[in-house]
Each structure stands twice: as structure tokens, then as C-alpha cells.
Design an enzyme around this catalytic site. Structure first.
Site, PDB file in Angstrom:
ATOM      1  N   ASN A  90      48.855  58.889  20.432  1.00  0.00           N
ATOM      2  CA  ASN A  90      49.269  60.146  21.017  1.00  0.00           C
ATOM      3  C   ASN A  90      48.944  61.370  20.157  1.00  0.00           C
ATOM      4  OD1 ASN A  90      51.227  62.031  22.550  1.00  0.00           O
ATOM      5  ND2 ASN A  90      52.141  61.912  20.505  1.00  0.00           N
ATOM      6  N   TYR A 157      38.417  70.808  22.126  1.00  0.00           N
ATOM      7  CA  TYR A 157      39.557  70.023  22.613  1.00  0.00           C
ATOM      8  C   TYR A 157      39.207  69.346  23.933  1.00  0.00           C
ATOM      9  CZ  TYR A 157      44.440  69.100  23.963  1.00  0.00           C
ATOM     10  OH  TYR A 157      45.626  68.509  24.349  1.00  0.00           O
ATOM     11  N   LYS A 161      39.123  65.278  24.632  1.00  0.00           N
ATOM     12  CA  LYS A 161      40.001  64.654  25.621  1.00  0.00           C
ATOM     13  C   LYS A 161      39.195  64.006  26.749  1.00  0.00           C
ATOM     14  CE  LYS A 161      43.946  65.568  23.663  1.00  0.00           C
ATOM     15  NZ  LYS A 161      44.721  64.478  23.027  1.00  0.00           N
ATOM     16  N   THR A 192      55.897  71.758  23.990  1.00  0.00           N
ATOM     17  CA  THR A 192      55.834  71.304  22.600  1.00  0.00           C
ATOM     18  C   THR A 192      55.354  72.473  21.734  1.00  0.00           C
ATOM     19  OG1 THR A 192      53.519  70.601  22.648  1.00  0.00           O
ATOM     20  CG2 THR A 192      55.164  69.022  23.450  1.00  0.00           C
TER      21      THR A 192
END
Length: 250
Positions: A90, A157, A161, A192
Site C-alpha cells: 500500500n 504518479y 499507478k 489522508t
């Protein structure tokens, strides 16, 4: 019913956010958890919290971009808890946010190292342990970024991903017949530290059909489903846990 009672799970990026929520949820559902992140103090606090609730947990502090961190986590799972049934790879990093042509090669490499190469390094060590016992489940945290949309300043990113989906499908093809499942969890915006300030979170909420972002516990529940026998015939797949983000983009 405890969905993963008696199982042993490794969770990376466990000191905060989705990883921390998953650690608490997995332990509450009967799993012994090996928690991996860089911050020893945060991991120790989480271990104490889980143990106070009657769960079993162990901290392994380390950098997920280093193979030895994953080796230590697998060894800890096997020596302390006797098995390795589940891994939730994760850990993630947004990294430098800037247009691609303005990104330094080292910044690109850092984002891919944490989000993609670390997943490979983890799986490379985790899969042999699962092969020894004839079964196992790997879950990887992807993102809606790179899989349904591109966002400004997030090319590295997005590439990382998106690359996770290729990794998941490859693992499924290589090891499905050996009793090992691999799936990606694709969250939408989640509350988050990576979600930014209040204004950024409000902007992100507008991208979703539900007009809000997720709580980490909601994403953890989706990870629990993939890790459990309720997903026993699911491998090589992506589970969208994105509040309808992809649905309103396609």
C-alpha cells in the site's frame, strides 16, 4: 464473522492513512499483522493500540524501496506468526507535482521507486513464501489517477499507478494456478495526508459522483474484501473504490 481469522498479513505504508486503517481493520478481523513503514515510533504506537484491542501485531521499520525491508517483513511474519497469507502493498508517494517537462529525472525515479518498484520488490519476496504453503493473496494500492484520468502535475504518479495494473495482471498469469491471487485497489480521493489542504480536498470531492472523498476506513474495507475468501475467484482485477469518479469520466 471475522473475514481473515487466523491469517497473517503484511501491510506496507502502515503508519498512517489507508495503511493504518487497514492494519486496525485486518487485526479486528482476526489477522496477525506485520506493519511496515519508515517511522518506528508511529508503528510502535499502532502495535500497542492493536494489542490493547486484543489483536496481534509486529512492527518492521524500513524503506519499501529497499529489498531488505521486504525480506525482514516476510521473515518476521514467518518466524513470529508462522505463515504469510496476505500482503497489502500500500505504500505510496505523490512526489513532486509539476508538468512533465519540468520534472527532474531524480524526481521521476523517486515516484516510480515508491509506487511501482517497491511493489515489485515486495512481491518478489512475498510470492515464494506463499508458494511454500500453496496459497496467498496480494493486494496493491493503485489510484484513479493514471487509470481513469490524468491530473496536472501528476504524470509520474499516474505512470506508476498505471504500471501497477500490468504488475497485477502479470502476477495473476504467473501464479494463479499455484493458488495465489493478485488484485489492485483503485481508490478515489481519500482523506489522508496526501490529500492536501481543505481547498484541495473540496476540489477533489467535486471529481466524484458522490461529491465527497473517502475516509481511509472505507478504502480499508475494500482491501479487506480483496484479501478475504469472499474474493476467492477474483484475480488480475481492479476494484474501483472511487466514489463513482471513473463512472462520471468514461
Amino acid at each position: 464473522m471475522k473475514l481473515i481469522d487466523g491469517k497473517v498479513a503484511i501491510i506496507t505504508g502502515a503508519s498512517s492513512g489507508i495503511g493504518k486503517a487497514a492494519a486496525t481493520l485486518f487485526a479486528a478481523n482476526g489477522a496477525a499483522v506485520v506493519l511496515v513503514a519508515r517511522r518506528q515510533d508511529a508503528l510502535d504506537e499502532l502495535v500497542r493500540d492493536i494489542e490493547e484491542r486484543g489483536g496481534r501485531a509486529l512492527a518492521v521499520a524500513g524503506d519499501v524501496t529497499q529489498e531488505r525491508t521486504h525480506q525482514e517483513a516476510v521473515a518476521a511474519a514467518q518466524s513470529t506468526f508462522g505463515a504469510l497469507d496476505i500482503t497489502f502493498n500500500n505504500a505510496g508517494l505523490v512526489g513532486a507535482m509539476k508538468p512533465l517537462a519540468e520534472m527532474e529525472p531524480r524526481q521521476w525515479s523517486e515516484v516510480l521507486a515508491v509506487n511501482l518498484t517497491a511493489a515489485f520488490l515486495g512481491a518478489r519476496v512475498q510470492i515464494p513464501a506463499m508458494l511454500e504453503q500453496g496459497s496467498g493473496v496480494l493486494v496493491f494500492t493503485g489510484s484513479f489517477v493514471g487509470n481513469s484520468v490524468g491530473l496536472p502535475g501528476m504524470s509520474a504518479y499516474a505512470a506508476a499507478k498505471a504500471g501497477l495494473m500490468g504488475l497485477v495482471r502479470g502476477i495473476a498469469a504467473d501464479y494463479g494456478a499455484a493458488g495465489i491471487r493478485a488484485n489492485a485497489l483503485l481508490p478515489g480521493g481519500t482523506a489522508t495526508d496526501m490529500a492536501g489542504d481543505a481547498a484541495q480536498r473540496e476540489w477533489a470531492a467535486g471529481l466524484h459522483a458522490m461529491k465527497r472523498i473517502a475516509e481511509p476506513e472505507e478504502i480499508a474495507k475494500a482491501a479487506l474484501f480483496l484479501a478475504s475468501d469472499m474474493a476467492s475467484f477474483i484475480t488480475g482485477s481492479a476494484l474501483w473504490a472511487d466514489g463513482g469518479n471513473a463512472a462520471v469520466k468514461l
